[in-house]
Design a protein around this motif. Sequence first.
Motif, PDB file in Angstrom:
ATOM      1  N   ILE A   1       0.917  -1.226   0.000  1.00 52.63           N
ATOM      2  CA  ILE A   1       0.051   0.142   0.167  1.00 52.63           C
ATOM      3  C   ILE A   1       0.827   1.356   0.073  1.00 52.63           C
ATOM      4  O   ILE A   1       0.639   2.210  -0.790  1.00 52.63           O
ATOM      5  CB  ILE A   1      -0.921  -0.104   1.287  1.00 52.63           C
ATOM      6  N   ARG A   2       1.925   1.525   1.050  1.00 50.08           N
ATOM      7  CA  ARG A   2       2.784   2.392   0.886  1.00 50.08           C
ATOM      8  C   ARG A   2       3.522   2.600  -0.531  1.00 50.08           C
ATOM      9  O   ARG A   2       3.683   3.809  -0.957  1.00 50.08           O
ATOM     10  CB  ARG A   2       4.023   2.089   2.057  1.00 50.08           C
ATOM     11  N   ARG A   3       3.984   1.429  -0.845  1.00 50.73           N
ATOM     12  CA  ARG A   3       4.612   1.682  -2.659  1.00 50.73           C
ATOM     13  C   ARG A   3       3.430   2.102  -3.590  1.00 50.73           C
ATOM     14  O   ARG A   3       3.898   2.239  -4.648  1.00 50.73           O
ATOM     15  CB  ARG A   3       5.430   0.435  -2.677  1.00 50.73           C
ATOM     16  N   GLY A   4       2.251   1.991  -3.352  1.00 55.24           N
ATOM     17  CA  GLY A   4       1.395   2.381  -4.288  1.00 55.24           C
ATOM     18  C   GLY A   4       1.059   1.135  -5.308  1.00 55.24           C
ATOM     19  O   GLY A   4       0.240   1.286  -6.103  1.00 55.24           O
ATOM     20  N   GLU A   5       1.434  -0.043  -5.102  1.00 52.81           N
ATOM     21  CA  GLU A   5       1.330  -1.213  -5.724  1.00 52.81           C
ATOM     22  C   GLU A   5      -0.241  -1.470  -5.863  1.00 52.81           C
ATOM     23  O   GLU A   5      -0.592  -2.303  -6.781  1.00 52.81           O
ATOM     24  CB  GLU A   5       1.991  -2.274  -5.229  1.00 52.81           C
ATOM     25  N   VAL A   6      -1.347  -1.066  -4.821  1.00 50.42           N
ATOM     26  CA  VAL A   6      -2.906  -1.606  -5.008  1.00 50.42           C
ATOM     27  C   VAL A   6      -3.577  -0.512  -5.335  1.00 50.42           C
ATOM     28  O   VAL A   6      -4.448  -0.358  -5.159  1.00 50.42           O
ATOM     29  CB  VAL A   6      -3.062  -1.981  -3.615  1.00 50.42           C
ATOM     30  N   ASP A   7      -3.142   0.722  -5.790  1.00 53.67           N
ATOM     31  CA  ASP A   7      -3.587   2.029  -6.170  1.00 53.67           C
ATOM     32  C   ASP A   7      -4.412   1.786  -7.222  1.00 53.67           C
ATOM     33  O   ASP A   7      -5.587   2.341  -7.369  1.00 53.67           O
ATOM     34  CB  ASP A   7      -2.754   3.285  -6.269  1.00 53.67           C
ATOM     35  N   ASN A   8      -4.340   1.134  -8.574  1.00 54.57           N
ATOM     36  CA  ASN A   8      -5.245   0.983  -9.609  1.00 54.57           C
ATOM     37  C   ASN A   8      -5.691  -0.501  -9.706  1.00 54.57           C
ATOM     38  O   ASN A   8      -5.793  -0.846 -10.750  1.00 54.57           O
ATOM     39  CB  ASN A   8      -4.087   1.356 -10.714  1.00 54.57           C
ATOM     40  N   LEU A   9      -5.980  -1.060  -8.717  1.00 53.01           N
ATOM     41  CA  LEU A   9      -6.666  -2.379  -8.767  1.00 53.01           C
ATOM     42  C   LEU A   9      -8.145  -2.322  -9.220  1.00 53.01           C
ATOM     43  O   LEU A   9      -8.895  -1.197  -8.894  1.00 53.01           O
ATOM     44  CB  LEU A   9      -6.651  -3.078  -7.693  1.00 53.01           C
ATOM     45  N   PRO A  10      -8.357  -3.286 -10.065  1.00 55.61           N
ATOM     46  CA  PRO A  10      -9.872  -3.318 -10.640  1.00 55.61           C
ATOM     47  C   PRO A  10     -10.738  -3.305  -9.541  1.00 55.61           C
ATOM     48  O   PRO A  10     -10.527  -3.951  -8.520  1.00 55.61           O
ATOM     49  CB  PRO A  10     -10.056  -4.489 -11.643  1.00 55.61           C
ATOM     50  N   GLY A  11     -11.679  -2.277  -9.873  1.00 56.35           N
ATOM     51  CA  GLY A  11     -12.903  -2.377  -8.712  1.00 56.35           C
ATOM     52  C   GLY A  11     -12.484  -1.512  -7.508  1.00 56.35           C
ATOM     53  O   GLY A  11     -13.155  -1.533  -6.343  1.00 56.35           O
TER      54      GLY A  11
END
Length: 102
Positions: A16-26
């Motif tokens: 989350i801190r690295r932004g790896e989940v920012d653009n997940l579908p939904g």
Amino acid sequence: MSIFEILAEQRIADAIRRGEVDNLPGAGRPLVFDDELFVSGEQRMINRVLKNAGFTPPEVRLRKELADLREALARPPDDEQRTLLQRELNMVLLRLGTLRRH
């Protein structure tokens, strides 16, 4: 909390801190559960894992069939069709009841 749960939480927080989940579908939308509301979260998760692996427990298949039959009966079929659907619904209920007893 087990060591595995702690490690998983840390890895999720790092992602989350690295932004790896920012653009997940939904993202930002509520989760939609296809299963019945009265199934526990744990059982729902187990069913989903099994389904993604290509396996659907018999009870889940029967419940889906039951929902489809109830939906078909809600539409106004002719009397003969309604009788056939009702018989099929009763058979699914019987199989589901038998399955639960074992």
